[in-house]
Design a protein around this motif. Structure first.
Motif, PDB file in Angstrom:
ATOM      1  N   TRP A 128       0.846  -1.196   0.000  1.00  0.00           N
ATOM      2  CA  TRP A 128       0.000   0.000   0.000  1.00  0.00           C
ATOM      3  C   TRP A 128       0.883   1.248   0.000  1.00  0.00           C
ATOM      4  O   TRP A 128       1.899   1.321   0.695  1.00  0.00           O
ATOM      5  CB  TRP A 128      -0.901   0.005   1.235  1.00  0.00           C
ATOM      6  N   THR A 129       0.485   2.253  -0.749  1.00  0.00           N
ATOM      7  CA  THR A 129       1.096   3.579  -0.706  1.00  0.00           C
ATOM      8  C   THR A 129      -0.018   4.615  -0.677  1.00  0.00           C
ATOM      9  O   THR A 129      -1.196   4.291  -0.877  1.00  0.00           O
ATOM     10  CB  THR A 129       2.003   3.821  -1.937  1.00  0.00           C
ATOM     11  N   LYS A 130       0.326   5.862  -0.464  1.00  0.00           N
ATOM     12  CA  LYS A 130      -0.682   6.901  -0.275  1.00  0.00           C
ATOM     13  C   LYS A 130      -1.556   7.125  -1.512  1.00  0.00           C
ATOM     14  O   LYS A 130      -2.664   7.652  -1.395  1.00  0.00           O
ATOM     15  CB  LYS A 130      -0.010   8.201   0.146  1.00  0.00           C
ATOM     16  N   GLU A 131      -1.067   6.750  -2.682  1.00  0.00           N
ATOM     17  CA  GLU A 131      -1.892   6.910  -3.880  1.00  0.00           C
ATOM     18  C   GLU A 131      -3.120   6.003  -3.852  1.00  0.00           C
ATOM     19  O   GLU A 131      -4.089   6.230  -4.581  1.00  0.00           O
ATOM     20  CB  GLU A 131      -1.061   6.626  -5.123  1.00  0.00           C
ATOM     21  N   PHE A 132      -3.092   4.954  -3.002  1.00  0.00           N
ATOM     22  CA  PHE A 132      -4.241   4.044  -2.895  1.00  0.00           C
ATOM     23  C   PHE A 132      -5.178   4.437  -1.747  1.00  0.00           C
ATOM     24  O   PHE A 132      -6.109   3.700  -1.433  1.00  0.00           O
ATOM     25  CB  PHE A 132      -3.751   2.613  -2.681  1.00  0.00           C
ATOM     26  N   ARG A 133      -4.921   5.574  -1.098  1.00  0.00           N
ATOM     27  CA  ARG A 133      -5.731   6.004   0.050  1.00  0.00           C
ATOM     28  C   ARG A 133      -7.183   6.214  -0.376  1.00  0.00           C
ATOM     29  O   ARG A 133      -7.488   6.998  -1.270  1.00  0.00           O
ATOM     30  CB  ARG A 133      -5.161   7.295   0.632  1.00  0.00           C
ATOM     31  N   GLY A 134      -8.098   5.472   0.254  1.00  0.00           N
ATOM     32  CA  GLY A 134      -9.523   5.591  -0.026  1.00  0.00           C
ATOM     33  C   GLY A 134     -10.013   4.790  -1.208  1.00  0.00           C
ATOM     34  O   GLY A 134     -11.202   4.856  -1.540  1.00  0.00           O
ATOM     35  N   THR A 135      -9.131   4.004  -1.851  1.00  0.00           N
ATOM     36  CA  THR A 135      -9.553   3.195  -3.001  1.00  0.00           C
ATOM     37  C   THR A 135      -9.726   1.743  -2.579  1.00  0.00           C
ATOM     38  O   THR A 135      -9.357   1.335  -1.481  1.00  0.00           O
ATOM     39  CB  THR A 135      -8.505   3.266  -4.127  1.00  0.00           C
ATOM     40  N   ASP A 136     -10.291   0.937  -3.495  1.00  0.00           N
ATOM     41  CA  ASP A 136     -10.501  -0.478  -3.211  1.00  0.00           C
ATOM     42  C   ASP A 136      -9.475  -1.368  -3.924  1.00  0.00           C
ATOM     43  O   ASP A 136      -9.658  -2.582  -4.025  1.00  0.00           O
ATOM     44  CB  ASP A 136     -11.920  -0.901  -3.594  1.00  0.00           C
ATOM     45  N   GLN A 137      -8.382  -0.787  -4.417  1.00  0.00           N
ATOM     46  CA  GLN A 137      -7.388  -1.574  -5.137  1.00  0.00           C
ATOM     47  C   GLN A 137      -6.468  -2.334  -4.181  1.00  0.00           C
ATOM     48  O   GLN A 137      -6.238  -3.532  -4.345  1.00  0.00           O
ATOM     49  CB  GLN A 137      -6.560  -0.645  -6.040  1.00  0.00           C
ATOM     50  N   ILE A 138      -5.929  -1.638  -3.194  1.00  0.00           N
ATOM     51  CA  ILE A 138      -5.064  -2.251  -2.181  1.00  0.00           C
ATOM     52  C   ILE A 138      -5.537  -1.749  -0.824  1.00  0.00           C
ATOM     53  O   ILE A 138      -5.676  -0.541  -0.619  1.00  0.00           O
ATOM     54  CB  ILE A 138      -3.582  -1.887  -2.406  1.00  0.00           C
TER      55      ILE A 138
END
Length: 674
Positions: free
Chosen positions: A328-338
């Motif tokens: 996980w990295t901050k670009e995935f914050r709030g998404t359902d990808q990771i």
């Protein structure tokens, strides 16, 4: 004849004045001067405090031999006989030694006024930084694990939320105050406890059992009062660097400034960093939440006439933490990808005390304010929340008569809470922040029944704008066999209003639905405690003992049921009652050789009795509670050096764990020790 009388009167008056002398001295510790040390001659009712250079002066002392006493929290008391003669000043140098033996220290938490621990009718445990240095930790949350009967617990394996348990009771029953102010509460207890650095702590006082009579809601299971450092007695400069094999880094630095002749400021900063991913169980999830945290603390102390109190403190906290899948990295914050849980916390605090300039009266205004902003995401679930708490309290400390020492107070607490969930919305789902007004008044009277017996009576009335009137009385009785052996009996009541986010963070992190069966009523509790404390002075050094039997019964206990529906948490008031009872013992042994042993244990029986729909009552043990827990420390200081060695540890018996149907995991933990 009149002239003869006048002559003899002058000679006689001169003779009387000539029979007194003066004492001048300096108080040091490890070669450095100490200010704010209490120095006096008790039998003459003479006393003063040292200045910023450690110097004190006592005037008009009768010729002869007297015992001088010097004391300060965190140091061994000094006693020595001196002889006052007709020299201009009798001089003395006093060397105080640091000490974590706290039986003679001054405590304030039990009665809201300074009193010797042995004289206090309320059993209070005192812990100085000397104890916590035996096992250095970056924050208060970790440090209190050294205290017998107190256990910090991480409740979320992903984001590492935590709370502090006292005598087996869950975290929401523990009230955390800073300098007696309700700074840490509700929303801030979830992530804020790890943000209190040890560098700002002068000492910690612990009261086990309800303290609602003085401190109001939330002080049901116990109270931990964090007393911050006094700028006038702090070192000019200090720093502390601490690291672990997990690559945690904690850095503290503080500096004291004499801004004016009457204003002293202490500025301290703490930085904590943990950015290494661990996945020991190979589940592709972080085992510990990664954290970046900064805390800045600034406290001012002002010298006033007649030593009246005046201080003010500010603190700022910023924290960025996350846990979840390793990639996980901050670009995935709030998404359902990771999947990841990311929490940003911003917090400001203000604390102040001001003694009103009223002659012959001790009236003090205490005030505090905090603003807590939380921006958090749990997978795709956003939780944006803000809480503001304003608190003011006026205390009147009055010695009514030689046998009656009273304390009266008026308090007001304002709580604003808003979040992004339906919990703060009306029936039309429009945002409706929660506001609670909590005015209250309390009174206590400490009565000296005899030289060996003291009685403390207290009563508090609060009006909660959502739940109405709440009355909390208490009684404390102290019996002294002699100055080294004391018995105390305490009984009191407590109450607590629920905060669901604080109650169970799993409501968000576990993606469960939250179901509230009915309007939750405030919890009530009744507590009794029998305490024995003693000091023993054998030929080899010192032995201190402190033991308590405790019993607390809860009604309207708020319970979250995880077992009926694995996809939901069902909250309801317990149809029955809950009990926490047990025995706790603390001991410390000081040997003249430099060896020191500390050992303590707590035995607990914590359970709840619930009546089902058929009227049948069943008993259920409390989860996450060990029937037996103990702590110990072995310390040795090499004689004539500043070199010390410490070995510390804890031990816990099995505790009940939550499991689901057909769960492969055990429902009890094994014995374990650290």
């Amino acid at each position: 004849m009149k002239n003869i009388y006048l002559f003899f009167f002058i000679v006689f008056s001169y003779g009387i004045n000539a029979q007194t002398g003066s004492l001048k001295g300096i108080v040091k510790s490890a070669g450095k001067p100490l200010d704010m040390v209490n120095v006096g001659i008790p039998k003459l009712a003479k006393g003063t405090q040292t200045d910023s250079n450690g110097v004190f002066i006592l005037l008009k002392i009768p010729y002869g031999s007297h015992e001088i006493v010097a004391s300060m929290i965190g140091y061994e008391s000094f006693r020595q006989r001196i002889t006052i003669t007709n020299v201009p000043f009798t001089e003395i140098i006093i060397d105080l030694k640091e000490n974590d033996n706290t039986l003679d220290e001054v405590v304030v938490t039990g009665t809201m006024k300074e009193v010797s621990k042995l004289e206090s009718p309320v059993p209070v445990e005192v812990y100085s930084p000397v104890l916590f240095k035996k096992n250095p930790t970056p924050s208060l949350f970790d440090a209190v694990g050294m205290i017998n009967g107190v256990r910090p617990q991480l409740n979320c394996n992903v984001c590492n939320t935590g709370d502090i348990h006292i005598n087996g009771m869950e975290g929401p029953y523990t009230m955390i105050t800073i300098d007696g102010m309700p700074i840490v509460s509700s929303l801030s207890t979830v992530y804020g406890l790890s943000g209190i650095p040890n560098a700002m702590v002068q000492r910690i006082e612990v009261v086990k059992g309800p303290a609602s009579t003085l401190y109001g809601s939330e002080a049901v299971g116990g109270l931990i009062n964090v007393i911050t450092k006094n700028p006038t007695s702090a070192p000019i400069f200090s720093f502390d660097l601490n690291s672990t094999s997990y690559q945690e880094i904690s850095f503290d630095a503080s500096a004291k400034f004499k801004v004016t002749k009457k204003a002293t400021s202490l500025l301290s900063a703490n930085y904590f960093n943990f950015n290494k991913i661990f996945d020991i169980n190979n589940d592709n999830f972080t085992d510990l939440a990664l954290q970046n945290r900064v805390s800045i603390f600034n406290k001012w102390n002002f010298e006033r006439k007649q030593n009246r109190l005046a201080n003010i403190a500010f603190r700022y906290l910023y924290e960025d933490r996350w846990g979840g899948q390793k990639n996980w990295t901050k670009e995935f914050r709030g998404t359902d990808q990771i999947y990841g849980e990311s929490i940003y916390t911003k917090r400001i605090e203000l604390i102040g005390n001001y003694q009103l300039p009223i002659d012959n009266e001790r009236v003090t205004l205490q005030y505090s304010f905090n603003n807590h902003d939380q921006n958090s995401v749990y997978g795709t679930t956003y939780y944006i929340a803000n809480q503001k708490v304003a608190f003011g309290q006026l205390l009147w400390d009055k010695k009514i008569s030689p046998k009656h020492d009273a304390l009266m107070g008026l308090a007001f607490r304002y709580t604003f809470y808003d979040d992004s969930t339906p919990a703060t919305a009306d029936l039309d789902l429009r945002n409706k922040p929660s506001t609670i007004l909590l005015p209250g008044l309390f009174v206590q009277d400490e009565i000296e029944l005899s030289k060996k017996n003291k009685l403390l009576l207290g009563l508090r009335y609060d009006y909660n704008s959502q739940h109405g009137s709440i009355l909390t009385p208490r009684i404390n009785l102290k019996h002294s066999l002699n100055q080294n052996h004391v018995f105390r009996f305490s009984a009191g009541t407590g109450y607590r209003v629920v905060n669901l986010f604080t109650e169970d963070h799993a409501a968000l992190t576990g993606a469960r639905k939250v179901i509230i069966r009915e309007e939750l009523r405030p919890e009530r509790s009744i507590n009794t405690n029998l305490n024995y404390a003693s000091k023993i002075f054998p030929s080899f050094g010192f032995i201190g003992l402190d033991a308590s039997l405790f019993y607390t019964r809860f009604s309207n206990k708020i319970v979250g049921d995880y077992t009926i529906d694995p996809d939901a948490i069902i909250y309801d008031n317990l149809r029955g009652y809950a009990v926490s009872r047990g025995l706790t013992v603390n001991s410390d042994f000081n040997f003249d050789s430099g060896l020191k042993l500390i050992a303590g244990f707590t035995w607990m029986d914590v359970f709840q009795n619930e009546t089902n729909e058929n009227g049948i009552m069943s008993r259920m043990p409390q989860l996450f509670v060990s029937k037996f827990s103990g702590n110990w420390a072995v310390s040795y200081t090499v004689p004539r050096t500043q070199l010390g060695f410490d070995l510390t540890g804890n031990v816990y018996s099995p505790m009940h764990l939550p499991v689901q149907i057909n769960d492969y995991r055990p429902d009890k933990s094994p014995w374990f020790s650290i």
